[in-house]
Write an enzyme that holds these catalytic residues in place. Structure first.
Site, PDB file in Angstrom:
ATOM      1  N   GLY A  29       3.267   4.189   7.636  1.00 24.87           N
ATOM      2  CA  GLY A  29       3.463   5.407   7.279  1.00 24.87           C
ATOM      3  C   GLY A  29       4.936   5.735   7.144  1.00 24.87           C
TER       4      GLY A  29
ATOM      5  N   GLY B  34       5.866   0.944   5.052  1.00 27.79           N
ATOM      6  CA  GLY B  34       4.562   0.270   4.492  1.00 27.79           C
ATOM      7  C   GLY B  34       3.282   0.911   5.098  1.00 27.79           C
TER       8      GLY B  34
ATOM      9  CB  ILE C 273       2.835  -2.839  -8.643  1.00 30.03           C
ATOM     10  CG1 ILE C 273       2.977  -4.431  -8.577  1.00 30.03           C
ATOM     11  CG2 ILE C 273       3.816  -2.480  -9.896  1.00 30.03           C
ATOM     12  CD1 ILE C 273       2.419  -5.051 -10.006  1.00 30.03           C
ATOM     13  CB  ALA C 274       3.696   1.786  -9.098  1.00 29.94           C
ATOM     14  CB  ALA C 275       2.520   1.724  -2.986  1.00 33.65           C
ATOM     15  N   GLY C 276       5.299   2.823  -3.731  1.00 30.44           N
ATOM     16  CA  GLY C 276       6.443   3.880  -3.270  1.00 30.44           C
ATOM     17  C   GLY C 276       6.669   4.694  -4.406  1.00 30.44           C
ATOM     18  CG  ASP C 277       7.700   3.495  -8.187  1.00 30.01           C
ATOM     19  OD1 ASP C 277       8.829   3.647  -7.783  1.00 30.01           O
ATOM     20  OD2 ASP C 277       7.493   2.662  -8.920  1.00 30.01           O
TER      21      ASP C 277
END
Ligand code: RIB
Length: 309
Positions: free
Chosen positions: A228, A225, A251-255
């Site tokens: 880092g 998160g 939404i979709a930050a990890g993607d």
């Protein structure tokens, strides 16, 4: 192992129905939202879009329904620099759907109807053998049938195509699959699901990374998160901090992180540089609403990095 070249993403496509609320409803409660939008999403499609917009040479293996939504999504993916020839249209099926609540802190909860995504069978994967074999890297997530993820990983492994797995949403995985993976990018919850180790600090992250190395994975990136990423290569680990921005919608930050990471790795940048590029892409994405509408183009990522000094 091939270093530079084409990327293949295998994964899901969803139409996201997003409702913004002050706070998530509790069981039995009805809450009126402040904003509603339908936007294109799905972990696979989001990662493909992040790779396409950030400059990768990319093909996408996926399924849509034979509905109007599927047709519009395929057109949109094409305009995001993605080869959609390996996207199958499934007769009589509807395109996948995600129902998403976003609260006042920008956090989300998601419920999914797989629809056509469930039809991404090992037979459809086999039909794309050449695409996978010719690519330098294959990126997958876990919104597709696990037997198909395994089939694609086997083809990639046999052909020295690097296998990157974003193990989201969290699912238990077989040792057989993990042994075929070269790069894995779990968040804390997913790392715990895979290793049984609760990740609350850097020491925990190092232990969880060690457990994943022991399964045969060389490169482990545990996303933490706003703290880092814990980056560990064959047991040599360190934390690579992200950029501080005001998040309005994660939404979709990890993607976005995963897609941009693969773009940079396939340009033969060092792992640290690739993580920095991916952090920048994700930092931009969390300042915007929705999944694919929030994914930045390469110029935006470069401008953001240029402003960091
Ligand atoms: O990772 C975000 C995605 O998860 C959303 O776009 C939604 O479709 C779900 O798949």
């Amino acid at each position: 192992m091939k270093m530079a070249g084409k990327l293949v993403v295998l994964g899901s496509i969803n139409a996201d129905h997003i409702l913004n609320l002050d706070a998530f409803p509790t069981p039995g409660e009805t809450v009126t939202g402040s904003q509603y939008q339908i936007a294109f999403g799905g972990k696979g499609a989001n990662q493909a879009v992040a790779a396409g917009r950030s400059g990768a040479d990319i093909a996408f293996i996926a399924c849509t329904g034979d509905d109007d939504t599927g047709e519009r999504i395929r057109k949109q993916l094409e305009s995001d620099n993605i080869d959609v020839a390996p996207v199958s249209v499934i007769d009589g099926e509807s395109t996948g759907v995600a129902l998403i609540f976003v609260n006042g802190e920008g956090e989300n909860v998601i419920g999914i109807h797989a629809g056509a995504n469930a039809a991404l069978s090992p037979t459809l994967v086999e039909a794309q053998r050449e695409t996978i074999a010719e690519a330098a890297a294959l990126l997958m997530q876990l919104e597709s049938p696990l037997e198909s993820v395994l089939a694609a990983a086997k083809i990639a492994h046999e052909n020295q195509t690097r296998v990157a797995l974003n193990p989201a949403p969290a699912r238990a995985l077989s040792d057989e699959l993990l042994a075929l993976v070269d790069i894995i990018t779990p968040n804390e919850t997913e790392a715990e699901k895979l290793t049984g180790i609760r990740v609350e600090n850097d020491d925990d992250a190092a232990r969880a990374a060690g457990a994943l190395h022991a399964k045969g994975i060389d490169t482990v990136l545990i996303t933490l998160g706003s703290r880092g990423v814990w980056a560990s290569v064959n047991g040599e680990g360190r934390r690579v901090p992200g950029f501080k921005v005001k998040a309005i919608d994660t939404i979709a930050a990890g993607d976005t992180f995963n897609g941009a990471l693969m773009t940079a790795l396939l340009e033969e940048r060092s792992l640290d540089e690739a993580i920095r590029f991916a952090h920048a892409a994700a930092a931009i994405a969390v300042t915007r609403k929705g999944a694919q509408p929030s994914v930045p183009w390469r110029k935006e990522i470069e401008d953001f990095l240029g402003q960091q000094g």
